[in-house]
Design an enzyme around this catalytic site. Structure first.
Site, PDB file in Angstrom:
ATOM      1  N   HIS A 263       0.832  -1.204   0.000  1.00 41.15           N
ATOM      2  CA  HIS A 263       0.000   0.000   0.000  1.00 41.15           C
ATOM      3  C   HIS A 263       0.872   1.261   0.000  1.00 41.15           C
ATOM      4  O   HIS A 263       0.710   2.143  -0.855  1.00 41.15           O
ATOM      5  CB  HIS A 263      -0.911  -0.029   1.236  1.00 41.15           C
ATOM      6  CG  HIS A 263      -1.860   1.118   1.335  1.00 41.15           C
ATOM      7  ND1 HIS A 263      -3.180   1.026   0.938  1.00 41.15           N
ATOM      8  CD2 HIS A 263      -1.709   2.383   1.789  1.00 41.15           C
ATOM      9  CE1 HIS A 263      -3.779   2.195   1.134  1.00 41.15           C
ATOM     10  NE2 HIS A 263      -2.906   3.039   1.656  1.00 41.15           N
ATOM     11  N   GLU A 264       1.796   1.324   0.950  1.00 44.31           N
ATOM     12  CA  GLU A 264       2.628   2.531   1.058  1.00 44.31           C
ATOM     13  C   GLU A 264       3.561   2.655  -0.146  1.00 44.31           C
ATOM     14  O   GLU A 264       3.862   3.759  -0.593  1.00 44.31           O
ATOM     15  CB  GLU A 264       3.410   2.534   2.372  1.00 44.31           C
ATOM     16  CG  GLU A 264       2.535   2.495   3.636  1.00 44.31           C
ATOM     17  CD  GLU A 264       1.433   3.544   3.669  1.00 44.31           C
ATOM     18  OE1 GLU A 264       1.601   4.632   3.083  1.00 44.31           O
ATOM     19  OE2 GLU A 264       0.375   3.270   4.293  1.00 44.31           O
ATOM     20  N   HIS A 267       1.651   4.485  -2.743  1.00 42.64           N
ATOM     21  CA  HIS A 267       1.698   5.946  -2.518  1.00 42.64           C
ATOM     22  C   HIS A 267       3.054   6.496  -2.962  1.00 42.64           C
ATOM     23  O   HIS A 267       3.149   7.549  -3.584  1.00 42.64           O
ATOM     24  CB  HIS A 267       1.514   6.258  -1.028  1.00 42.64           C
ATOM     25  CG  HIS A 267       0.097   6.175  -0.536  1.00 42.64           C
ATOM     26  ND1 HIS A 267      -0.918   6.933  -1.069  1.00 42.64           N
ATOM     27  CD2 HIS A 267      -0.468   5.447   0.460  1.00 42.64           C
ATOM     28  CE1 HIS A 267      -2.061   6.664  -0.411  1.00 42.64           C
ATOM     29  NE2 HIS A 267      -1.814   5.754   0.506  1.00 42.64           N
ATOM     30  N   GLU A 293      -4.976   7.630  -2.925  1.00 47.52           N
ATOM     31  CA  GLU A 293      -5.439   6.322  -2.465  1.00 47.52           C
ATOM     32  C   GLU A 293      -5.701   5.389  -3.657  1.00 47.52           C
ATOM     33  O   GLU A 293      -5.593   4.174  -3.518  1.00 47.52           O
ATOM     34  CB  GLU A 293      -6.696   6.503  -1.602  1.00 47.52           C
ATOM     35  CG  GLU A 293      -7.003   5.360  -0.662  1.00 47.52           C
ATOM     36  CD  GLU A 293      -5.967   5.133   0.439  1.00 47.52           C
ATOM     37  OE1 GLU A 293      -5.029   5.941   0.586  1.00 47.52           O
ATOM     38  OE2 GLU A 293      -6.092   4.107   1.137  1.00 47.52           O
TER      39      GLU A 293
HETATM   40 ZN    ZN Z   1      -3.293   5.124   1.890  1.00 45.45          ZN
END
Ligand code: ZN
Length: 499
Positions: A263-264, A267, A293
């Site tokens: 997830h990170e 980003h 997101e």
């Molecule tokens: Zn996030």
């Protein structure tokens, strides 16, 4: 970057604010990673000073003068984008009286620990006066910021420029309608499929495995690093040259660190991909929380919970953890990481039920802002909506209305960006796939260069140059749309749960 003379002067003036913000980000990062606990008082002062200085520059008469001088540059040019974003930030910085800004800061500083205590003691009542105060301040903020139709729009716009309540509502209705049947179907399948994800997972091996995936995605370690933090996050310091991620490890469960890293990294790929020429300018960084997101969810879920992805990585995971996965088939593993069922906690929710948690919060915060719901009635309203949307009632308020800190810290209007991100993650992925149908077979070989290049070209490099709607329209040929997302859920979970 091609800027006219007046806009160049504006950018040069605002660069100091950007530098102060970068310095504040380094202090934030350090506070979450390495700072000893006793450092917090001095750190709070240092951060307050940096934010006051940066705010002073953004709100200054000199900024106003330079914005006037810049006028209205040619549409579509970098200059036009710089002036649009800088004007927006200047107006926001000047619209709120400093008395209100410090009142919000004081109220949220007090409410955050009060929320922690209320959650630990299962005592919503003790939080009521704090929440009431913060809600009043949010309403006042909305009036100062201004809006066309609804005060909620002013709050939402802080996180998602251009988004409004009236545009979110139909989207959320579609999601509710589209997922309710599916959620019923998975609720009927009572078996727990997640057993393979529990066991003993050596921390160093977890870290190495997560990093190997981030590397395969294209995360550039020469411009980043990964550290440990209680709440995983991604942060950048003034441009794509230093974009860091954090994660946390659970020795008994594989999923938290693994999917937080994916997830990170998602980003971070966005931030590392912004045009370096935008560094230290108003166009630096991701354009909105929803678009941000969409990138983290794309890599975490659409890629990281897919069969093609694990065709390559599952044998490697088995090599890293032979005791845990030696006897688990790839299919059982795939079913484990995609297990779905209605649950109490948003951050632990699966892809299918996640958005219902957000819709619930959106409906409640709108009702709070417009005054149709009173703060003391919040727990009852929460539990009723949990029953309505997910068919369950939380065991207690700690696992219900008290689970998130967003409202206690004044983040009204923030929740919808999570769902916007989910919806856009699939819309963007489909657009990439349409142009490059070979992406899944590349994923089966552990290769992501074509997907990343498409995202770089259509999303990342633009930074804040285009507003979110324009970015999505340009990248996918249509405005934000739930159709691809609902189709994706139906195909994926229909196959997994036989509906
Ligand atoms: Zn996030």
């Amino acid at each position: 970057m091609n800027l006219d003379k007046q806009t160049r002067a504006l950018v040069d003036h605002l660069a100091a604010a950007s530098d102060l913000d970068s310095a504040a980000s380094v202090l934030h990062w350090d506070q979450q990673t390495y700072m000893p606990p006793e450092g917090v008082a001095a750190r709070a002062e240092a951060l307050a000073t940096l934010s006051r200085l940066s705010h002073g520059i953004t709100a200054s008469d000199e900024t106003a003068r330079l914005l006037d001088a810049a006028g209205a540059p040619e549409p579509g040019s970098d200059s036009e984008a710089v002036v649009r974003v800088a004007r927006r930030e200047h107006e926001r910085a000047t619209k709120l009286p400093s008395r209100l800004v410090s009142e919000i800061s004081r109220a949220t500083t007090l409410a955050e620990p009060a929320w922690r205590r209320a959650r630990a003691d299962h005592d919503f009542g003790s939080l009521v006066p704090h929440l009431q105060k913060i809600l009043d301040l949010q309403r006042e903020t909305a009036e100062h910021l201004g809006y066309k139709d609804h005060p909620y729009d002013a709050l939402l716009d802080r996180y998602e420029p251009g988004a409004t309540k009236s545009r979110l509502e139909p989207m959320f209705e579609e999601l509710k309608r589209g997922t309710t049947e599916m959620v019923r179907a998975v609720s009927a399948a009572a078996e727990d499929r997640t057993a393979p994800l529990r066991g003993a997972f050596d921390e160093a091996r977890q870290e190495a495995f997560g990093k190997s995936i981030a590397s395969a995605f294209g995360y550039d370690w020469g411009r980043g690093r990964q550290d440990r933090a209680p709440h995983p996050f991604c942060i950048n310091f003034g441009g794509p040259g230093d974009v860091r991620i954090t994660t946390r490890f659970d020795p008994d469960r594989l999923s938290p660190a693994l999917f937080a890293t994916l997830h990170e990294a998602g980003h971070a790929l966005y931030e590392q991909g912004v045009d370096p020429a935008y560094s230290r300018t108003p166009l630096s960084g991701g354009v909105s929380l929803g678009i941000h997101e969409s990138q983290s969810r794309l890599w975490e879920n659409v890629v990281g919970r897919s069969r093609p992805f694990w065709a390559h990585f599952y044998p490697r995971l088995q090599d890293a953890f032979p005791d845990a996965f030696g006897g688990t088939s790839a299919e059982d593993f795939y079913r484990a990481i995609n297990a779905a069922s209605p649950s109490e906690i948003r951050v632990e929710a699966d892809e299918l039920t996640y958005n219902l948690h957000v819709v619930l919060r959106f409906e409640l915060e709108v009702a709070l802002i417009e005054g149709s719901l009173a703060v003391p009635d919040l727990p009852g309203a929460w539990n009723a909506k949990m029953q309505e949307h997910l068919g369950i009632t939380p065991k207690d308020d700690a696992r219900g209305v008290l689970q998130d800190d967003h409202w206690a810290i004044g983040f009204f209007g923030y929740f919808p960006t999570y769902t916007l991100g989910n919806v856009l993650s699939v819309q963007l992925f489909e657009a990439a796939l349409k142009e490059h149908p070979g992406i899944p077979s590349e994923m089966e070989r552990g290769e992501f260069a074509t997907l990343l290049a498409w995202l770089r070209e259509n999303v990342h490099r633009h930074g804040k140059k285009h507003d979110p709607d324009t970015l999505v329209q340009n990248a996918t040929g249509r405005p934000p749309d739930t159709t691809p997302y609902l189709r994706y859920l139906r195909e994926k979970f229909g196959e997994l749960y036989g509906f």
